[in-house]
Scaffold this motif. Structure first.
Motif, PDB file in Angstrom:
ATOM      1  N   UNK A  82       0.805  -1.231   0.000  1.00 22.83           N
ATOM      2  CA  UNK A  82       0.000   0.000   0.000  1.00 22.83           C
ATOM      3  C   UNK A  82       0.837   1.280   0.000  1.00 22.83           C
ATOM      4  N   UNK A  83       2.148   1.162   0.237  1.00 19.20           N
ATOM      5  CA  UNK A  83       2.966   2.376   0.438  1.00 19.20           C
ATOM      6  C   UNK A  83       3.362   3.059  -0.860  1.00 19.20           C
ATOM      7  N   UNK A 104       9.866   2.787   3.582  1.00 22.19           N
ATOM      8  CA  UNK A 104       8.425   3.037   3.449  1.00 22.19           C
ATOM      9  C   UNK A 104       7.785   3.118   4.824  1.00 22.19           C
ATOM     10  N   UNK A 105       6.829   4.020   4.933  1.00 19.80           N
ATOM     11  CA  UNK A 105       6.058   4.194   6.166  1.00 19.80           C
ATOM     12  C   UNK A 105       4.583   3.991   5.806  1.00 19.80           C
ATOM     13  N   UNK A 106       3.869   3.291   6.655  1.00 20.49           N
ATOM     14  CA  UNK A 106       2.439   3.056   6.420  1.00 20.49           C
ATOM     15  C   UNK A 106       1.740   4.388   6.197  1.00 20.49           C
ATOM     16  N   UNK A 107       0.838   4.419   5.238  1.00 18.66           N
ATOM     17  CA  UNK A 107       0.201   5.691   4.855  1.00 18.66           C
ATOM     18  C   UNK A 107      -0.388   6.440   6.046  1.00 18.66           C
ATOM     19  N   UNK A 143       5.211   0.148  11.785  1.00 17.35           N
ATOM     20  CA  UNK A 143       4.689   1.278  10.999  1.00 17.35           C
ATOM     21  C   UNK A 143       5.567   1.635   9.812  1.00 17.35           C
ATOM     22  N   UNK A 144       6.752   1.046   9.734  1.00 18.52           N
ATOM     23  CA  UNK A 144       7.614   1.385   8.607  1.00 18.52           C
ATOM     24  C   UNK A 144       8.880   0.560   8.646  1.00 18.52           C
ATOM     25  N   UNK A 170      11.994   9.889   9.244  1.00 18.35           N
ATOM     26  CA  UNK A 170      13.180  10.559   9.771  1.00 18.35           C
ATOM     27  C   UNK A 170      13.882   9.691  10.824  1.00 18.35           C
ATOM     28  N   UNK A 171      13.102   9.081  11.695  1.00 18.36           N
ATOM     29  CA  UNK A 171      13.673   8.205  12.732  1.00 18.36           C
ATOM     30  C   UNK A 171      14.416   7.029  12.084  1.00 18.36           C
ATOM     31  N   UNK A 172      13.820   6.466  11.038  1.00 16.53           N
ATOM     32  CA  UNK A 172      14.459   5.325  10.366  1.00 16.53           C
ATOM     33  C   UNK A 172      15.757   5.759   9.674  1.00 16.53           C
TER      34      UNK A 172
END
Ligand SMILES: CC(C)(COP(=O)(O)OP(=O)(O)OC[C@H]1O[C@@H](n2cnc3c(N)ncnc32)[C@H](O)[C@@H]1OP(=O)(O)O)[C@@H](O)C(=O)NCCC(=O)NCCS
Length: 164
Positions: A25-26, A88-91, A64-65, A100-102
């Motif tokens: 979905x991302x 990718x981060x969940x929408x 979440x990502x 940013x954290x990743x």
């Protein structure tokens, strides 16, 4: 950014379903390759890209990502260069600083691994990702004009890198 509860950890096999859900979905035509995420895709991890290549962001036990970090080269002369081969981060979780954290987590890991450079590719059309990378100190190393034909439109591909 209010991400006190978001933690980053290495992925494990049990993350497969959550990560596949994000993967399906991302991506869209401005960020990825529609052919790589067909609705009938059934697995996230592959032989070449297993759990060990991924860090995941998690909040209250929900993934979440992810970010995928791999060696760019297989020979010693290139061992100081790592590639981000997916982020990718969940929408529903976007715009909260999780991407940013990743990215910060891979910079930390690259430092621990003694790397001097992190490389990645981004579509020129991917404005949100380009802003994020720029904020993290990535610079454009090269442009591949009209590299891909995606849903009828030519897309430039950019080579980005951060020097550590
Ligand atoms: C790119 C991506 C990973 C960013 O994740 P994120 O968790 O939203 O990232 P952040 O919140 O740390 O920051 C993203 C930037 O885009 C903005 N943004 C992204 N999605 C947003 C949304 N749905 N609503 C509002 N702002 C959004 C943020 O405000 C921020 O920009 P700013 O710092 O100039 O304000 C995410 O949009 C994504 O998964 N996109 C699809 C896959 C992709 O493009 N991956 C990168 C391929 S190279």
């Amino acid at each position: 950014m209010s991400e006190d509860q978001v933690t980053v950890r290495r992925a494990v096999e049990a993350d497969e379903a959550a990560l596949l859900g994000i993967e399906l979905t991302a991506w869209d035509a401005s960020s990825g390759f529609p052919s790589l995420t067909p609705a009938d895709r059934t697995s996230f991890f592959t032989e070449r890209s297993g759990p060990e290549a991924h860090l995941v962001a998690e909040e209250d036990g929900v993934v979440l990502g992810y970010i995928r970090l791999q060696d760019k080269y297989t020979f010693p002369e290139g061992s100081g260069v790592l590639s981000v081969n997916g982020l990718a981060v969940a929408e529903k979780a976007r715009g909260r600083g999780i991407g940013s954290i990743l990215l910060t987590a891979v910079t930390d890991e690259a430092g621990r691994r003694g790397a001097h450079k992190i490389s990645l590719h981004v579509h020129a059309t991917n404005a949100a990702a380009r802003r994020l990378y720029e904020r993290h100190g990535y610079v454009v190393e090269g442009t591949h004009p009209r590299e891909f034909l995606i849903e009828g439109a030519y897309v430039d591909s950019l080579d980005l890198a951060k020097y550590i």
